[in-house]
Design a protein around this motif. Structure first.
Motif, PDB file in Angstrom:
ATOM      1  N   ILE A 101      27.295  24.119  74.089  1.00 20.24           N
ATOM      2  CA  ILE A 101      26.556  22.966  74.592  1.00 20.24           C
ATOM      3  C   ILE A 101      26.807  22.839  76.091  1.00 20.24           C
ATOM      4  O   ILE A 101      25.890  22.632  76.867  1.00 20.24           O
ATOM      5  N   TYR A 160      31.006  19.676  65.946  1.00 22.77           N
ATOM      6  CA  TYR A 160      31.326  20.005  67.340  1.00 22.77           C
ATOM      7  C   TYR A 160      32.801  20.359  67.494  1.00 22.77           C
ATOM      8  O   TYR A 160      33.667  19.758  66.868  1.00 22.77           O
ATOM      9  N   TRP A 177      31.121  22.921  71.978  1.00 22.82           N
ATOM     10  CA  TRP A 177      30.387  23.891  71.159  1.00 22.82           C
ATOM     11  C   TRP A 177      29.869  23.190  69.913  1.00 22.82           C
ATOM     12  O   TRP A 177      30.576  22.369  69.325  1.00 22.82           O
ATOM     13  N   GLN A 178      28.660  23.538  69.508  1.00 24.50           N
ATOM     14  CA  GLN A 178      28.178  23.125  68.193  1.00 24.50           C
ATOM     15  C   GLN A 178      28.557  24.242  67.243  1.00 24.50           C
ATOM     16  O   GLN A 178      28.218  25.405  67.475  1.00 24.50           O
TER      17      GLN A 178
END
Length: 100
Positions: free
Chosen positions: A9, A40, A27-28
């Motif tokens: 992200i 996440y 980060w997803q």
């Protein structure tokens, strides 16, 4: 386990003033990190003169939490935008606290 990959992200390092910077990594992920219910993985840090004075992260097994002035407290994750807002509000608090 999912075959999907993590999606970055944000990955950012930004100077706040000489000797100070924020570093954001979100980060997803395909599945929530152990101890979390959202998709996440994140680490938001504020570093001054080489020392991390503020950090929001969700380390595996610990869940969402915040480190502020060497004290770790739980953090209630609501959304990525709220995470940014809370982190930057604490950066401002730290800067005011530091200048007194």
């Amino acid at each position: 386990m999912s075959n999907r990959k993590a999606i970055k992200i944000i990955g950012l390092r930004e100077k706040v003033y000489p000797g100070a910077f924020v570093e954001l990594s979100i980060w997803q992920v395909p599945e929530p990190v152990s101890g979390c219910t959202h998709p996440y993985k994140y680490r938001l840090a504020y570093v001054i003169d080489g020392e991390c004075v503020l950090r929001y992260d969700n380390e595996r097994g610990k869940g969402d939490h915040r480190h502020f002035a060497n004290v770790e407290t739980p953090y209630t994750f609501r959304s990525v935008s709220q995470l940014y807002a809370d982190f930057y509000a604490n950066v401002q608090v730290w800067n005011r606290w530091r200048s007194t």
